[in-house]
Every structure is written in structure tokens, then in C-alpha cells.
Design a protein around this motif. Structure first.
Motif, PDB file in Angstrom:
ATOM      1  N   VAL A  58     -29.483  56.565 116.548  1.00  0.00           N
ATOM      2  CA  VAL A  58     -30.129  57.913 116.845  1.00  0.00           C
ATOM      3  C   VAL A  58     -29.075  58.999 117.181  1.00  0.00           C
ATOM      4  O   VAL A  58     -28.404  58.457 118.641  1.00  0.00           O
ATOM      5  N   LEU A  96     -43.773  67.143 106.945  1.00  0.00           N
ATOM      6  CA  LEU A  96     -43.063  66.100 106.927  1.00  0.00           C
ATOM      7  C   LEU A  96     -42.940  65.564 105.367  1.00  0.00           C
ATOM      8  O   LEU A  96     -43.544  65.522 104.448  1.00  0.00           O
ATOM      9  N   HIS A 142     -34.068  61.397 109.045  1.00  0.00           N
ATOM     10  CA  HIS A 142     -33.823  60.005 109.225  1.00  0.00           C
ATOM     11  C   HIS A 142     -33.549  59.433 107.876  1.00  0.00           C
ATOM     12  O   HIS A 142     -34.534  59.235 106.964  1.00  0.00           O
ATOM     13  N   SER A 144     -32.266  56.177 105.626  1.00  0.00           N
ATOM     14  CA  SER A 144     -31.890  54.938 105.592  1.00  0.00           C
ATOM     15  C   SER A 144     -31.604  54.045 104.213  1.00  0.00           C
ATOM     16  O   SER A 144     -32.002  54.562 103.401  1.00  0.00           O
TER      17      SER A 144
ATOM     18  N   VAL B  52     -41.568  53.600 106.592  1.00  0.00           N
ATOM     19  CA  VAL B  52     -40.371  53.105 105.959  1.00  0.00           C
ATOM     20  C   VAL B  52     -39.907  51.951 106.964  1.00  0.00           C
ATOM     21  O   VAL B  52     -39.468  52.242 107.868  1.00  0.00           O
ATOM     22  N   THR B  98     -38.155  58.964 119.065  1.00  0.00           N
ATOM     23  CA  THR B  98     -36.880  58.183 118.588  1.00  0.00           C
ATOM     24  C   THR B  98     -36.828  57.018 119.727  1.00  0.00           C
ATOM     25  O   THR B  98     -36.955  57.153 120.858  1.00  0.00           O
ATOM     26  N   CYS B  99     -36.452  55.923 119.064  1.00  0.00           N
ATOM     27  CA  CYS B  99     -36.129  54.849 120.095  1.00  0.00           C
ATOM     28  C   CYS B  99     -35.245  53.718 119.267  1.00  0.00           C
ATOM     29  O   CYS B  99     -35.280  53.728 118.041  1.00  0.00           O
ATOM     30  N   VAL B 124     -33.463  51.287 114.572  1.00  0.00           N
ATOM     31  CA  VAL B 124     -33.532  52.564 115.120  1.00  0.00           C
ATOM     32  C   VAL B 124     -34.754  53.271 114.386  1.00  0.00           C
ATOM     33  O   VAL B 124     -34.999  52.999 113.313  1.00  0.00           O
ATOM     34  N   ALA B 125     -35.676  53.915 115.126  1.00  0.00           N
ATOM     35  CA  ALA B 125     -37.019  54.310 114.601  1.00  0.00           C
ATOM     36  C   ALA B 125     -37.120  55.796 114.883  1.00  0.00           C
ATOM     37  O   ALA B 125     -36.739  56.233 116.127  1.00  0.00           O
ATOM     38  N   THR B 126     -37.877  56.619 114.168  1.00  0.00           N
ATOM     39  CA  THR B 126     -38.410  57.930 114.290  1.00  0.00           C
ATOM     40  C   THR B 126     -39.774  57.650 113.989  1.00  0.00           C
ATOM     41  O   THR B 126     -40.215  57.486 112.825  1.00  0.00           O
ATOM     42  N   VAL B 128     -43.440  59.511 114.064  1.00  0.00           N
ATOM     43  CA  VAL B 128     -44.116  61.031 114.618  1.00  0.00           C
ATOM     44  C   VAL B 128     -45.647  60.728 114.632  1.00  0.00           C
ATOM     45  O   VAL B 128     -46.358  60.196 113.938  1.00  0.00           O
ATOM     46  N   SER B 140     -46.156  59.135 110.862  1.00  0.00           N
ATOM     47  CA  SER B 140     -45.101  58.484 110.124  1.00  0.00           C
ATOM     48  C   SER B 140     -44.286  57.636 111.065  1.00  0.00           C
ATOM     49  O   SER B 140     -44.044  57.854 112.304  1.00  0.00           O
ATOM     50  N   HIS B 142     -40.368  55.581 110.407  1.00  0.00           N
ATOM     51  CA  HIS B 142     -39.458  55.338 109.956  1.00  0.00           C
ATOM     52  C   HIS B 142     -38.261  54.400 110.764  1.00  0.00           C
ATOM     53  O   HIS B 142     -37.753  55.051 111.611  1.00  0.00           O
ATOM     54  N   GLY B 143     -38.093  53.064 110.171  1.00  0.00           N
ATOM     55  CA  GLY B 143     -37.060  52.384 110.955  1.00  0.00           C
ATOM     56  C   GLY B 143     -36.094  51.827 109.804  1.00  0.00           C
ATOM     57  O   GLY B 143     -36.337  51.785 108.839  1.00  0.00           O
ATOM     58  N   SER B 144     -34.883  51.905 110.620  1.00  0.00           N
ATOM     59  CA  SER B 144     -33.709  51.651 109.672  1.00  0.00           C
ATOM     60  C   SER B 144     -32.715  50.769 110.570  1.00  0.00           C
ATOM     61  O   SER B 144     -32.449  50.820 111.910  1.00  0.00           O
ATOM     62  N   PRO B 145     -31.883  49.733 109.899  1.00  0.00           N
ATOM     63  CA  PRO B 145     -30.980  48.878 110.648  1.00  0.00           C
ATOM     64  C   PRO B 145     -29.926  49.761 110.907  1.00  0.00           C
ATOM     65  O   PRO B 145     -29.256  50.590 110.549  1.00  0.00           O
TER      66      PRO B 145
END
Lengths: 160, 160
Positions: A58, A96, A142, A144, B52, B98-99, B124-126, B128, B140, B142-145
Motif C-alpha cells: 500500500v 466505487l 487498488h 491486482s 476481490v 488499508t492494511c 494488502v487490502a483496501t 471500504v 468493498s 479488495h485484497g491482493s498478493p
């Protein structure tokens, strides 16, 4: 007072404006136009913006986010986004957008070549916009990589 | 009328409530608690939710999103999230979290074993959230590697 017809027309106009802001963001990246890209993001005094490029951690805050685009633009000779599956879900002030970015890109030319090799990439994005007096501005992007075709078959392993 | 001190206290309470909703979401996944997970998401009549999972395409609407979690839970014997770098950016009604999800997970046991092999994953994730009368609910995820340590070095190729 506005009637139901007016409200529907307003909602349609809002959705169109959000889709236009979303398209303008990708066009700024395509053109390598850092000024247009800077204008696409919320000012920092409003809210802390955040950005995740495919495979990246991030990035938070305008400075860090815009710096990343400057780096990407410096390393990208050619990039084109073919957007599909664009979906908009919105309230009065927040929108969104989800979309699939079908990306065709090429790095800087290697010695003797006119353009680096072109690479196709499938990326999905969630873009959050805020309404401002200057139009809809990005609060979060974001993106991915789509690593496998999942979510359709019953017998897959969705944790892989 | 509220004073500036009250406003700061309200803002701090809002941020704490959002962080709690974010934690509750991950705990529901950890426990494999589909009811708690269902309650963590916005009702569909409000707004179309989207999700996601890392490496997946976009899932839209409560039905499709919740079905994906049921599939993931069915294929996950053990999962634990260690959240780091939690950041909250919020307006009155919308919060963007975000985290980094430091994930330790294991699939169902193979024959003769008590637990499938444990796998570590950096995602990592966003996330909402929207404020509702029942608390903050997910609009929402959204997680991504995280595929490489980028964004820190000057000399990397950020498009790779």
C-alpha cells in the motif's frame, strides 16, 4: 423539490460523470501525463489517498502515490488500458468503481530496438472517488493481477 | 453545537469503531463464521457490494460475494490474520481502511494427516465501510498478493 424523473436523470448524470473521471484517470496514465494524473487525485488536505499497484504494498498520501506514478511512467514506453466490466456503485458523495484493466504495455527500448517487448496483463481494480467542487477525484486505487480463472467453477480451490 | 474538543473525541470514537468493524470482519473469516461475515457486509438494498480475493476477478453483489466466502471457508481448515499497517481515512459516512494481512493458513487435512500444510501469505487490502444504523458495514473488500518489495528502491522496475 425535484420529481422522481429528475432524480433518475441526476443519478444517470452522476454515474456518467464518475465513469468519465475513471476513464480520464486511465487516459492520464496512457499519455504519461503526470499533471493530469495529479489532478485526478484528491488534494491531501481533504483525505489521505491510498494506492495499490498490482503486486505492490500500500502507498499512502499524495506524495508517495504520485511519486510511484512518476516511476512507472519513467519505466513505461507504452501502455494501453482496455477497460471492461465497469461497474459503478455510488452514494451522493462517494463512488466505487470496479473494472477489469486489460493492459498492453511495453518497457523502454533495448539497444537497437525501437520499443521494448509488449506484455499483456489482466488486472482488476477498485477505484474510490469523492465528489468535489472540481469534479470526482480519486481517493483510492487498488489494482491486482488476476492469477487464475476462479469464482466460476464449483470444484476449484478458492484459497489457492 | 459541539466544541472542537467534542469533535476530536467523536472523530477518535469513529475511527475506533471503524477499526473494530475491520477487525470483526477478519475474525469472522478466522472463525469460519458465515453468519458474522454476512452481518459484516452492507445489505444489498443499500448499495452493490464488491469483493476481490487475492488473484481473483471482481465479485459483485451480496449473493456472489457471500458464496465465495462459503467456498473459501469450506476449503480452509485454519486461517489466521495478523494485521499490520492499519490506516483509516474517513468522512462522516464512508471509511477507507488499508492494511497488510499477514496470513497463516492451512487447507483440509490430507489422508492420514491431522492438518494440511500451513502456508504464509502477504496480502494488502483496501476495505471500504459505510456507516449504517447497525454500525459500519463493508461496501468493498479488495485484497491482493504482495509479489515483490517495491516502492522503496529508486532503481527498480515498478511495472514488473
Amino acid at each position: 423539490m425535484t420529481g422522481a424523473g429528475d432524480e433518475h436523470a441526476d443519478a444517470a448524470a452522476d454515474i456518467a460523470a464518475v465513469e468519465q473521471a475513471n476513464t480520464a484517470y486511465y487516459e492520464a496514465v496512457e499519455r504519461g501525463d503526470l499533471d493530469a494524473l495529479t489532478a485526478a487525485w484528491l488534494p491531501d488536505e481533504e483525505l489521505t489517498v491510498s494506492c495499490v499497484h498490482p503486486g505492490w504494498p500500500v502507498l499512502s498520501g499524495r506524495r508517495e502515490v504520485l511519486r510511484s506514478y512518476a516511476l512507472i511512467m519513467a519505466n513505461t514506453e507504452y501502455i494501453q488500458f482496455f477497460l471492461t466490466d465497469v461497474g459503478v456503485s455510488m452514494t451522493a458523495d462517494t463512488a466505487l468503481v470496479t473494472c477489469t484493466e486489460n493492459i498492453l504495455s511495453g518497457g523502454p527500448a533495448e539497444e537497437g530496438a525501437s520499443l521494448g517487448p509488449l506484455v499483456g496483463q489482466l488486472v482488476v481494480a477498485t477505484n474510490v472517488f469523492r465528489r468535489t467542487p472540481d469534479g470526482w477525484k480519486l481517493w483510492s486505487h487498488h489494482g491486482s493481477p488476476v492469477l487464475a480463472e476462479t469464482g466460476e467453477e464449483e470444484d476449484e480451490d478458492p484459497t489457492s
